[in-house]
Motif scaffolding. Structure first.
Motif, PDB file in Angstrom:
ATOM      1  N   ASN A 139      17.584 -19.893  32.670  1.00  7.10           N
ATOM      2  CA  ASN A 139      16.632 -20.903  33.132  1.00  7.10           C
ATOM      3  C   ASN A 139      15.857 -20.399  34.342  1.00  7.10           C
ATOM      4  O   ASN A 139      14.645 -20.590  34.454  1.00  7.10           O
ATOM      5  CB  ASN A 139      17.400 -22.186  33.489  1.00  7.10           C
ATOM      6  N   ARG A 140      16.554 -19.721  35.244  1.00 12.20           N
ATOM      7  CA  ARG A 140      15.870 -19.176  36.428  1.00 12.20           C
ATOM      8  C   ARG A 140      14.894 -18.078  36.040  1.00 12.20           C
ATOM      9  O   ARG A 140      13.813 -17.959  36.604  1.00 12.20           O
ATOM     10  CB  ARG A 140      16.895 -18.615  37.418  1.00 12.20           C
ATOM     11  N   ILE A 141      15.271 -17.248  35.048  1.00 12.35           N
ATOM     12  CA  ILE A 141      14.418 -16.113  34.687  1.00 12.35           C
ATOM     13  C   ILE A 141      13.215 -16.568  33.862  1.00 12.35           C
ATOM     14  O   ILE A 141      12.079 -16.188  34.133  1.00 12.35           O
ATOM     15  CB  ILE A 141      15.233 -15.071  33.887  1.00 12.35           C
ATOM     16  N   SER A 142      13.466 -17.389  32.838  1.00 12.15           N
ATOM     17  CA  SER A 142      12.394 -17.667  31.884  1.00 12.15           C
ATOM     18  C   SER A 142      11.756 -19.042  32.093  1.00 12.15           C
ATOM     19  O   SER A 142      10.641 -19.269  31.639  1.00 12.15           O
ATOM     20  CB  SER A 142      12.939 -17.586  30.463  1.00 12.15           C
ATOM     21  N   GLY A 143      12.459 -19.971  32.729  1.00 11.39           N
ATOM     22  CA  GLY A 143      11.894 -21.300  32.906  1.00 11.39           C
ATOM     23  C   GLY A 143      12.404 -22.306  31.895  1.00 11.39           C
ATOM     24  O   GLY A 143      12.059 -23.468  31.966  1.00 11.39           O
ATOM     25  N   GLY A 144      13.199 -21.861  30.925  1.00 13.04           N
ATOM     26  CA  GLY A 144      13.754 -22.789  29.950  1.00 13.04           C
ATOM     27  C   GLY A 144      15.206 -22.456  29.677  1.00 13.04           C
ATOM     28  O   GLY A 144      15.588 -21.288  29.680  1.00 13.04           O
ATOM     29  N   ARG A 145      16.017 -23.470  29.460  1.00 11.29           N
ATOM     30  CA  ARG A 145      17.432 -23.224  29.202  1.00 11.29           C
ATOM     31  C   ARG A 145      17.660 -22.723  27.783  1.00 11.29           C
ATOM     32  O   ARG A 145      18.507 -21.871  27.540  1.00 11.29           O
ATOM     33  CB  ARG A 145      18.224 -24.518  29.375  1.00 11.29           C
ATOM     34  N   HIS A 147      14.800 -22.679  24.985  1.00  7.64           N
ATOM     35  CA  HIS A 147      13.638 -21.983  24.438  1.00  7.64           C
ATOM     36  C   HIS A 147      12.990 -21.185  25.558  1.00  7.64           C
ATOM     37  O   HIS A 147      12.388 -21.762  26.451  1.00  7.64           O
ATOM     38  CB  HIS A 147      12.663 -22.990  23.852  1.00  7.64           C
ATOM     39  N   TYR A 148      13.109 -19.861  25.481  1.00  2.05           N
ATOM     40  CA  TYR A 148      12.644 -19.045  26.605  1.00  2.05           C
ATOM     41  C   TYR A 148      11.120 -18.893  26.605  1.00  2.05           C
ATOM     42  O   TYR A 148      10.530 -18.753  27.657  1.00  2.05           O
ATOM     43  CB  TYR A 148      13.286 -17.656  26.564  1.00  2.05           C
TER      44      TYR A 148
ATOM     45  N   PRO B  28      15.725 -24.790  38.817  1.00  2.00           N
ATOM     46  CA  PRO B  28      14.960 -23.697  39.425  1.00  2.00           C
ATOM     47  C   PRO B  28      13.480 -24.041  39.579  1.00  2.00           C
ATOM     48  O   PRO B  28      12.935 -24.861  38.830  1.00  2.00           O
ATOM     49  CB  PRO B  28      15.154 -22.535  38.448  1.00  2.00           C
ATOM     50  N   SER B  29      12.850 -23.407  40.564  1.00  2.00           N
ATOM     51  CA  SER B  29      11.476 -23.787  40.895  1.00  2.00           C
ATOM     52  C   SER B  29      10.494 -23.407  39.800  1.00  2.00           C
ATOM     53  O   SER B  29       9.408 -23.970  39.720  1.00  2.00           O
ATOM     54  CB  SER B  29      11.057 -23.125  42.208  1.00  2.00           C
ATOM     55  N   ASN B  30      10.863 -22.418  38.932  1.00  2.00           N
ATOM     56  CA  ASN B  30       9.925 -22.048  37.862  1.00  2.00           C
ATOM     57  C   ASN B  30      10.302 -22.707  36.543  1.00  2.00           C
ATOM     58  O   ASN B  30       9.876 -22.268  35.491  1.00  2.00           O
ATOM     59  CB  ASN B  30       9.852 -20.527  37.703  1.00  2.00           C
ATOM     60  N   ASN B  31      11.117 -23.774  36.582  1.00  2.00           N
ATOM     61  CA  ASN B  31      11.494 -24.467  35.352  1.00  2.00           C
ATOM     62  C   ASN B  31      10.252 -25.085  34.716  1.00  2.00           C
ATOM     63  O   ASN B  31       9.423 -25.686  35.392  1.00  2.00           O
ATOM     64  CB  ASN B  31      12.507 -25.556  35.686  1.00  2.00           C
ATOM     65  N   ARG B  32      10.142 -24.888  33.404  1.00  3.52           N
ATOM     66  CA  ARG B  32       8.985 -25.455  32.716  1.00  3.52           C
ATOM     67  C   ARG B  32       9.241 -26.933  32.460  1.00  3.52           C
ATOM     68  O   ARG B  32      10.123 -27.299  31.689  1.00  3.52           O
ATOM     69  CB  ARG B  32       8.762 -24.729  31.385  1.00  3.52           C
ATOM     70  N   GLN B  75       6.536 -27.938  26.313  1.00  5.22           N
ATOM     71  CA  GLN B  75       6.791 -27.190  27.553  1.00  5.22           C
ATOM     72  C   GLN B  75       6.776 -25.673  27.327  1.00  5.22           C
ATOM     73  O   GLN B  75       7.718 -24.987  27.694  1.00  5.22           O
ATOM     74  CB  GLN B  75       8.116 -27.610  28.177  1.00  5.22           C
ATOM     75  N   TYR B  94      13.304 -31.778  34.484  1.00  2.00           N
ATOM     76  CA  TYR B  94      13.710 -31.811  33.088  1.00  2.00           C
ATOM     77  C   TYR B  94      12.947 -32.920  32.399  1.00  2.00           C
ATOM     78  O   TYR B  94      12.773 -34.007  32.956  1.00  2.00           O
ATOM     79  CB  TYR B  94      15.216 -32.044  32.962  1.00  2.00           C
TER      80      TYR B  94
END
Lengths: 361, 133
Positions: A139-145, A147-148, B28-32, B75, B94
């Motif tokens: 999640n930190r790397i891609s922004g999604g838990r 679906h990356y 995280p701050s870059n969470n979509r 997203q 979320y």
């Protein structure tokens, strides 16, 4: 004299995460035969995917939640071959790292699931605790838990920063001793060994006959792994890799294959980080896919995942065909459960890690 | 390590879970998450509308509004990436589940982060789909 009776197992069952139906023919406690039926989860994905090749890279991630990045990696690899371009080295390594991270989440889910099915809630919780660490990492790397959305045809959409790579490395350092602890528990634990050893044996010949792939075939002594040949990221860049396989062919062997591959994935992620060099990460493509066909394959957590695409010089694709690993692994269950007791059907089915989303799609 | 030792260790350690609705989780701050517009900067190039894979965005150049159907948004961050003027951003939250077929409209002149809520219209695409049936 014993009489054959029929017991339905599923579509809704406590042991299954997803719906599929097993019709067991039972003589007293022993299973003598089984019929399977699928299709409870069919969504018409192959047709929907052929409508627009750019939107497909988001749709193919939604085939399955626990191997979403493998699906999109297989798709973009196929499209790159169709367009006749190659992704930059950095993009391939990022894909490899994220694929291994997803293998960690998927295998830890499968291991937790099998622990839960044999009634070992404590171990289930421990596997899922370690899984959460990887989930928050991606999640930190891609922004999604789940679906990356990191792939693009010709590379990756967004580069992974230096801090991101450092974060991956530190998380792996934190995770590895805990995973090694879990492996030593799975190796020694009496409950798991008594419940899984000798249950649901699939011989090497039978595994070959049923065309099994992935951990199911490697648990039966077939050292067959697409990471050696299929995906560009492994091997060509100097990644050292050797498939893990066990000869016993029972549920315990399949579980141990997954457990060892979890440790191997940590090692492969570290190798990927070490090989990473600065450089371009996207060779963008222009125009529509040409009227030709191409295929690509990756080693998904459950085995060989194959995409075949035929274009027609338009935005639409002429045909797209998926061959998912669960589709070939799940029928092999009917060979494993012959002669097993009804109480063992749950662990046997779960030990092949059935993904009905992939199977039905 | 054996299971007994591991269980005892877990018994004496702090829980790994958080009491989620009452405590904050570390997103995280870059969470979509939710897509938001800063309408001061929009130049009406319609790139977000064209590139949206689920066709969740509708740009109205005459009325100077951007409308998003929240249930359609997946997203994927495509609109944020294609925007030439950094008009669109994603809040690190979320996405909330919900059955409401509602649209959120961002118009010029509204304050930052403000939007009006409307019902999801039957777009042309839906109408053609209905007619086919």
């Amino acid at each position: 004299m014993s009489r054959t009776s029929v017991i339905p197992f599923g579509p809704q069952h406590a042991a299954f995460l997803e719906p599929f139906h097993l019709k067991l023919q039972v003589e007293e406690e022993v299973v003598v035969g089984a019929e399977m039926s699928f299709g409870y989860n069919h969504r018409g994905m192959e047709y929907a995917m052929a409508q627009d090749f750019k939107r497909t890279q988001f749709l193919c991630e939604r085939v399955c939640g626990i191997c979403s990045f493998h699906h999109s990696s297989a798709y973009v690899q196929t499209m790159e071959r169709l367009f006749g371009i190659e992704a930059p080295e950095r993009a391939k390594l990022v894909r490899m790292i994220m694929m291994e991270a997803q293998r960690l989440t998927s295998h830890l889910l499968a291991l937790g699931h099998i622990a839960e099915t044999v009634g070992y809630e404590n171990m289930f919780m421990q596997f899922f605790r370690e899984r959460e660490e990887v989930m928050t990492l991606v999640n930190r790397i891609s922004g999604g838990r789940v679906h990356y959305s990191m792939n693009a045809i010709g590379g990756i959409r967004k580069d992974v920063t230096y801090e991101g790579l450092k974060d991956i490395g530190e998380t792996m350092d934190r995770l590895e001793p805990r995973l090694l602890d879990l492996r030593s528990i799975v190796r020694k634990d009496r409950t798991l060994r008594k419940r899984l050893i000798g249950v649901g044996v699939l011989s090497k010949e039978a595994a070959f006959d049923w065309c099994t792939v992935g951990p199911t075939s490697r648990g039966s002594g077939l050292p067959h792994d697409i990471r050696l040949t299929g995906f560009d990221g492994y091997g060509v860049n100097g990644v050292k890799f050797r498939p893990i396989y066990y000869d016993e062919g029972d549920c315990y062997a399949r579980t141990m294959v997954r457990m060892d591959e979890v440790i191997q994935s940590v090692d492969l992620i570290r190798q990927g980080i070490n090989l990473m060099r600065d450089g371009p990460f996207l060779n963008a493509v222009k125009g529509n896919p040409p009227a030709a066909d191409a295929y690509g394959r990756v080693e998904a957590p459950r085995g060989e995942l194959m995409y075949w695409v035929r274009g027609k010089n338009e935005v639409q694709l002429d045909r797209i065909k998926l061959r998912t690993p669960a589709l070939v692994n799940v029928p092999a269950v009917s060979a494993m459960i012959k002669g097993a007791r009804v109480a063992d059907v749950g662990p046997i089915t779960v030990s092949v890690d059935p993904c009905i989303c992939c199977t039905d799609r | 390590m054996s299971m007994i030792v591991s269980s005892l260790k877990n018994l004496l350690s702090k829980p790994d879970t958080v009491r989620y609705p009452f405590e904050r989780t570390d997103i995280p701050s870059n969470n979509r998450g939710r897509v938001v517009w800063d309408m001061e900067r929009c130049i009406w190039c319609r790139l977000c509308e064209k590139n949206c894979p689920t066709k969740a965005i509708v740009t109205d150049k005459a009325a100077k509004t951007q409308t998003i159907t929240r249930v359609r948004c997946i997203q994927c961050r495509t609109c944020v990436d294609v925007c030439p003027t950094n008009t669109i951003a994603m809040e690190p939250v979320y996405s909330e589940p919900g059955p409401a077929r509602e649209v959120h409209t961002y118009a010029v002149g509204m304050k930052k982060g403000e939007y009006t809520v409307g019902l999801m219209p039957l777009s042309e695409r839906d109408e053609t789909r209905l007619r086919k049936r």
